[in-house]
Write a protein that holds these residues in place. Structure first.
Motif, PDB file in Angstrom:
ATOM      1  N   GLN A  13       0.811  -1.219   0.000  1.00 58.84           N
ATOM      2  CA  GLN A  13       0.000   0.000   0.000  1.00 58.84           C
ATOM      3  C   GLN A  13       0.846   1.272   0.000  1.00 58.84           C
ATOM      4  OE1 GLN A  13      -2.542  -0.604   3.403  1.00 58.84           O
ATOM      5  NE2 GLN A  13      -3.930  -1.955   2.292  1.00 58.84           N
ATOM      6  N   ASP A  33       0.772  -6.969  -7.638  1.00 54.07           N
ATOM      7  CA  ASP A  33      -0.663  -6.698  -7.602  1.00 54.07           C
ATOM      8  C   ASP A  33      -0.926  -5.383  -8.337  1.00 54.07           C
ATOM      9  OD1 ASP A  33      -3.311  -6.239  -7.057  1.00 54.07           O
ATOM     10  OD2 ASP A  33      -3.129  -6.373  -4.871  1.00 54.07           O
ATOM     11  N   HIS A  35      -3.466  -3.629  -8.477  1.00 51.92           N
ATOM     12  CA  HIS A  35      -4.211  -2.674  -7.670  1.00 51.92           C
ATOM     13  C   HIS A  35      -3.265  -1.811  -6.839  1.00 51.92           C
ATOM     14  CE1 HIS A  35      -7.074  -6.054  -8.380  1.00 51.92           C
ATOM     15  NE2 HIS A  35      -7.877  -5.051  -8.680  1.00 51.92           N
ATOM     16  N   SER A  36      -2.191  -2.421  -6.325  1.00 52.90           N
ATOM     17  CA  SER A  36      -1.183  -1.656  -5.574  1.00 52.90           C
ATOM     18  C   SER A  36      -0.470  -0.671  -6.492  1.00 52.90           C
ATOM     19  CB  SER A  36      -0.167  -2.605  -4.933  1.00 52.90           C
ATOM     20  OG  SER A  36      -0.767  -3.374  -3.918  1.00 52.90           O
ATOM     21  N   ASP A  38      -1.672   0.677  -9.342  1.00 55.31           N
ATOM     22  CA  ASP A  38      -2.600   1.752  -9.714  1.00 55.31           C
ATOM     23  C   ASP A  38      -2.788   2.739  -8.565  1.00 55.31           C
ATOM     24  OD1 ASP A  38      -2.913   0.665 -12.212  1.00 55.31           O
ATOM     25  OD2 ASP A  38      -4.804  -0.363 -11.742  1.00 55.31           O
ATOM     26  N   SER A  39      -2.884   2.219  -7.354  1.00 52.82           N
ATOM     27  CA  SER A  39      -3.035   3.085  -6.185  1.00 52.82           C
ATOM     28  C   SER A  39      -1.809   3.974  -6.004  1.00 52.82           C
ATOM     29  CB  SER A  39      -3.251   2.233  -4.932  1.00 52.82           C
ATOM     30  OG  SER A  39      -3.301   3.036  -3.776  1.00 52.82           O
ATOM     31  N   HIS A  57       5.298  -2.951 -12.277  1.00 60.10           N
ATOM     32  CA  HIS A  57       4.356  -4.050 -12.083  1.00 60.10           C
ATOM     33  C   HIS A  57       5.004  -5.352 -12.537  1.00 60.10           C
ATOM     34  CE1 HIS A  57       0.523  -6.332 -13.333  1.00 60.10           C
ATOM     35  NE2 HIS A  57       0.722  -6.478 -12.033  1.00 60.10           N
ATOM     36  N   SER A  76      -4.613  -8.524   1.731  1.00 60.02           N
ATOM     37  CA  SER A  76      -3.630  -8.237   0.681  1.00 60.02           C
ATOM     38  C   SER A  76      -2.189  -8.300   1.157  1.00 60.02           C
ATOM     39  CB  SER A  76      -3.911  -6.862   0.057  1.00 60.02           C
ATOM     40  OG  SER A  76      -3.833  -5.834   1.032  1.00 60.02           O
ATOM     41  N   ASN A  79      -0.605 -11.455  -0.120  1.00 62.90           N
ATOM     42  CA  ASN A  79      -0.426 -11.728  -1.551  1.00 62.90           C
ATOM     43  C   ASN A  79       0.933 -12.374  -1.776  1.00 62.90           C
ATOM     44  OD1 ASN A  79      -2.866 -10.467  -2.031  1.00 62.90           O
ATOM     45  ND2 ASN A  79      -1.960  -8.594  -2.863  1.00 62.90           N
TER      46      ASN A  79
END
Length: 275
Positions: A13, A33, A35-36, A38-39, A57, A76, A79
């Motif tokens: 995160q 991940d 999502h990590s 993109d965040s 990524h 998460s 992961n």
């Protein structure tokens, strides 16, 4: 070695990435991940625009440029390329295909960093192994001491493997850090105690508050849960040689696993190493 560069392997995160950027370092943030990633692109857009932060990524492993299966957990923080870790307490959410990279190839592309944080749930030692042929390594490095699945168990000798690899790479001085509290462990104190007792719970809570206050005074940053925390000379205590570090690991593991509330995967510590 690039003196202002940090590579954050297992960015999650972005808790640690935020700390490194705040302190003025350039950061390569790596996560499998999307999502990590993109965040992080949204959270650190200003740093991306100035080329202070580069998100990557990929899954860091012991093979380069191959498609591998990466397991996403409902928690998460679990992961992992290891499905048994991602599926602790039946929490596996999804499995996705991701391109792999070795840490060695990342160093070759972006330069050897001043510090490298590695936190990739069970693949940390394989990540380190790819650095063996390199002639130059980070001044400081940190890596999870061990990470296993819910039904797995490992011996003291197996738990020592990450320390052994760091030593094989040429690192001579070590600190063991409890990740739940960010406390630097020593070779003389009994850190893991039965927290099922009310008095001990209160004592540990007070110790945790004082430790966070001291960290803020020392580092000037408030670390959130899940952070790897400070590194290098920001860490408290003294560095231990390999022989002392090995004894320290075994002592604290035995203390932890003697507790009634101990989980087989619950010994959650990082090794920090330097030359």
């Amino acid at each position: 070695m690039v003196p202002d560069l940090i590579i954050d392997v297992g960015m999650h995160q972005g808790q640690d990435t935020d700390f490194y950027l705040t302190k003025g370092f350039r950061v390569i943030g790596i996560d499998a991940d999307i999502h990590s990633i993109d965040s992080a692109k949204e959270r650190f857009k200003t740093y991306i625009d100035t080329n202070q932060f580069i998100p990557l990524h990929c899954a860091i492993s012991d093979v380069d440029h191959e498609t591998v299966l990466f397991n996403l957990s409902q928690e998460s923080i679990w992961n992992s390329l290891n499905v048994d870790i991602a599926n602790r307490h039946a929490s596996l959410k999804d499995t996705v295909s991701v391109q792999s990279r070795t840490l060695a190839s990342i160093f070759e592309e972006y330069g050897v960093p001043h510090y490298c944080k590695i936190d990739i749930e069970g693949y940390d030692d394989r990540c380190l192994q790819t650095l063996v042929p390199l002639h130059e390594l980070p001044t400081y490095i940190s890596v999870e001491s061990e990470c296993i699945g819910e039904a797995e168990s490992i011996s003291d000798q197996d738990a020592q493997r990450t320390l052994d690899t760091l030593h094989r790479l040429g690192y001579q001085r070590f600190k063991l850090v409890d990740q739940a509290s960010l406390a630097v462990l020593t070779n003389s104190n009994k850190f893991y105690k039965d927290s099922t007792q009310l008095l001990q719970k209160v004592v540990r809570k007070l110790q945790s508050v004082r430790r966070k206050q001291q960290l803020y005074k020392t580092v000037g940053y408030g670390f959130t849960p899940g952070s790897s925390g400070p590194f290098g000379e920001w860490l408290a205590g003294t560095w231990s040689d390999y022989k002392t570090a090995k004894k320290m690991l075994h002592m604290h593991r035995h203390d932890y696993f003697s507790l009634p509330q101990a989980l087989n995967y619950g010994f959650w510590c990082d090794w920090h190493a330097t030359f």
